[in-house]
Scaffold this active site. Sequence first.
Site, PDB file in Angstrom:
ATOM      1  N   LYS A  80     -30.335 -46.846  85.260  1.00 45.88           N
ATOM      2  CA  LYS A  80     -31.051 -47.792  84.395  1.00 45.88           C
ATOM      3  C   LYS A  80     -31.661 -47.061  83.210  1.00 45.88           C
ATOM      4  O   LYS A  80     -32.034 -45.888  83.335  1.00 45.88           O
ATOM      5  CB  LYS A  80     -32.117 -48.539  85.196  1.00 45.88           C
ATOM      6  CG  LYS A  80     -33.460 -47.857  85.257  1.00 45.88           C
ATOM      7  CD  LYS A  80     -34.542 -48.739  85.814  1.00 45.88           C
ATOM      8  CE  LYS A  80     -35.824 -47.925  85.919  1.00 45.88           C
ATOM      9  NZ  LYS A  80     -36.842 -48.192  84.958  1.00 45.88           N
ATOM     10  N   LYS A 116     -37.773 -40.832  91.560  1.00 46.66           N
ATOM     11  CA  LYS A 116     -38.736 -40.039  90.768  1.00 46.66           C
ATOM     12  C   LYS A 116     -39.001 -38.695  91.432  1.00 46.66           C
ATOM     13  O   LYS A 116     -39.222 -37.705  90.741  1.00 46.66           O
ATOM     14  CB  LYS A 116     -40.041 -40.820  90.566  1.00 46.66           C
ATOM     15  CG  LYS A 116     -39.861 -42.079  89.729  1.00 46.66           C
ATOM     16  CD  LYS A 116     -40.451 -41.996  88.342  1.00 46.66           C
ATOM     17  CE  LYS A 116     -39.736 -42.953  87.426  1.00 46.66           C
ATOM     18  NZ  LYS A 116     -40.498 -43.609  86.416  1.00 46.66           N
ATOM     19  N   LYS A 123     -37.685 -44.730  80.033  1.00 49.85           N
ATOM     20  CA  LYS A 123     -38.461 -44.136  78.939  1.00 49.85           C
ATOM     21  C   LYS A 123     -38.467 -42.619  79.039  1.00 49.85           C
ATOM     22  O   LYS A 123     -38.718 -41.933  78.071  1.00 49.85           O
ATOM     23  CB  LYS A 123     -39.904 -44.632  78.998  1.00 49.85           C
ATOM     24  CG  LYS A 123     -40.069 -46.052  78.485  1.00 49.85           C
ATOM     25  CD  LYS A 123     -41.525 -46.344  78.220  1.00 49.85           C
ATOM     26  CE  LYS A 123     -42.007 -47.524  79.014  1.00 49.85           C
ATOM     27  NZ  LYS A 123     -42.376 -47.150  80.379  1.00 49.85           N
TER      28      LYS A 123
HETATM   29  P1  ATP Z   1     -40.141 -45.084  83.062  1.00 52.20           P
HETATM   30  O1  ATP Z   1     -38.816 -44.852  82.455  1.00 52.20           O
HETATM   31  O2  ATP Z   1     -41.245 -44.391  82.386  1.00 52.20           O
HETATM   32  O3  ATP Z   1     -40.134 -44.943  84.558  1.00 52.20           O
HETATM   33  P2  ATP Z   1     -39.552 -47.801  82.543  1.00 52.20           P
HETATM   34  O4  ATP Z   1     -38.860 -47.706  81.246  1.00 52.20           O
HETATM   35  O5  ATP Z   1     -38.798 -48.127  83.785  1.00 52.20           O
HETATM   36  O6  ATP Z   1     -40.502 -46.576  82.812  1.00 52.20           O
HETATM   37  P3  ATP Z   1     -41.890 -49.457  82.944  1.00 52.20           P
HETATM   38  O7  ATP Z   1     -43.022 -49.352  82.046  1.00 52.20           O
HETATM   39  O8  ATP Z   1     -42.024 -48.799  84.261  1.00 52.20           O
HETATM   40  O9  ATP Z   1     -40.591 -48.923  82.219  1.00 52.20           O
HETATM   41  O10 ATP Z   1     -41.450 -50.961  83.153  1.00 52.20           O
HETATM   42  C1  ATP Z   1     -41.781 -52.043  82.306  1.00 52.20           C
HETATM   43  C2  ATP Z   1     -40.881 -53.201  82.670  1.00 52.20           C
HETATM   44  O11 ATP Z   1     -39.583 -52.999  82.133  1.00 52.20           O
HETATM   45  C3  ATP Z   1     -40.696 -53.413  84.184  1.00 52.20           C
HETATM   46  O12 ATP Z   1     -40.770 -54.780  84.481  1.00 52.20           O
HETATM   47  C4  ATP Z   1     -39.314 -52.891  84.452  1.00 52.20           C
HETATM   48  O13 ATP Z   1     -38.692 -53.534  85.550  1.00 52.20           O
HETATM   49  C5  ATP Z   1     -38.611 -53.231  83.152  1.00 52.20           C
HETATM   50  N1  ATP Z   1     -37.484 -52.357  82.912  1.00 52.20           N
HETATM   51  C6  ATP Z   1     -37.549 -51.021  82.754  1.00 52.20           C
HETATM   52  N2  ATP Z   1     -36.326 -50.494  82.552  1.00 52.20           N
HETATM   53  C7  ATP Z   1     -35.461 -51.544  82.595  1.00 52.20           C
HETATM   54  C8  ATP Z   1     -34.043 -51.644  82.451  1.00 52.20           C
HETATM   55  N3  ATP Z   1     -33.316 -50.576  82.207  1.00 52.20           N
HETATM   56  N4  ATP Z   1     -33.467 -52.868  82.539  1.00 52.20           N
HETATM   57  C9  ATP Z   1     -34.226 -53.969  82.761  1.00 52.20           C
HETATM   58  N5  ATP Z   1     -35.578 -53.946  82.908  1.00 52.20           N
HETATM   59  C10 ATP Z   1     -36.191 -52.741  82.826  1.00 52.20           C
END
Ligand code: ATP
Length: 208
Positions: A192, A112, A195
């Site tokens: 990965k 980040k 969002k």
């Molecule tokens: P951001 O992209 O805003 O950093 P994020 O999409 O990673 O956020 P979070 O809200 O931080 O999402 O995470 C919610 C849940 O989704 C967490 O348990 C995280 O591990 C899971 N998660 C997020 N992205 C993935 C992914 N690409 N594959 C599997 N699990 C995921």
Amino acid sequence: MKETLFSGIQPTGELHIGNYLGAIRNWVALQETYDCVYSVVDYHAITIEYDAATFPARIMNAVIMLLACGIDPRKARLFVQSHVPEHTELAWVFSSVTPMGELGRMTQFKEKSEQHRQNVNAGLFTYPVLQAADILVYKATRVPVGEDQVQHIELTREVARAFNARYGAVFPECQAIVSKARRILGLDGKAKMSKSLNNYLGLMESPE
Ligand code: ATP
Ligand code: LTN
């Protein structure tokens, strides 16, 4: 007595299939077996650039999406993190038992700070301390997450150990529950799925 489970999701944008398969689908199934506490973690989301005007709507949207996906308030607790001040209070206490070196090793912090070079703030650095407080304020022992969060759960165990060593046995050591879809990849097929809109814009600006 059911074991207590905690998990959180950031209101940083539209939920994606990685969130659903990596976390939320599990959250729904686990409601039957555990005493579940689920939170929309808005204080975590403000550690990166965000639009203050649309933020309340984003938080509400995240809550609605969780309900639509099957989180049932009759089976699980569902709330917005900033509505429960004990999370940030405990985070302050935890910050005094967490070594800076451990926080600097966190992959999410490194990624980040690379993505948001113009705004590498202290909150981004101490982010896992607040995450440890989210979990341990409920003395939760299970944490369903995607693979990217396993390192933060390991750090949560270290925080609990450090606190207990100084003040006595108060907090349990929690374990991650990692879904079968551990890490859904994003549009570039490498990182990965995230969002963060910036990721997609970055992809559009410099296609490989
Ligand atoms: P951001 O992209 O805003 O950093 P994020 O999409 O990673 O956020 P979070 O809200 O931080 O999402 O995470 C919610 C849940 O989704 C967490 O348990 C995280 O591990 C899971 N998660 C997020 N992205 C993935 C992914 N690409 N594959 C599997 N699990 C995921
Ligand atoms: N850091 C997590 C979101 C999160 C969380 C938590 C997950 C905040 N607090 C407590 C599990 C338990 C993320 O970036 N996905």
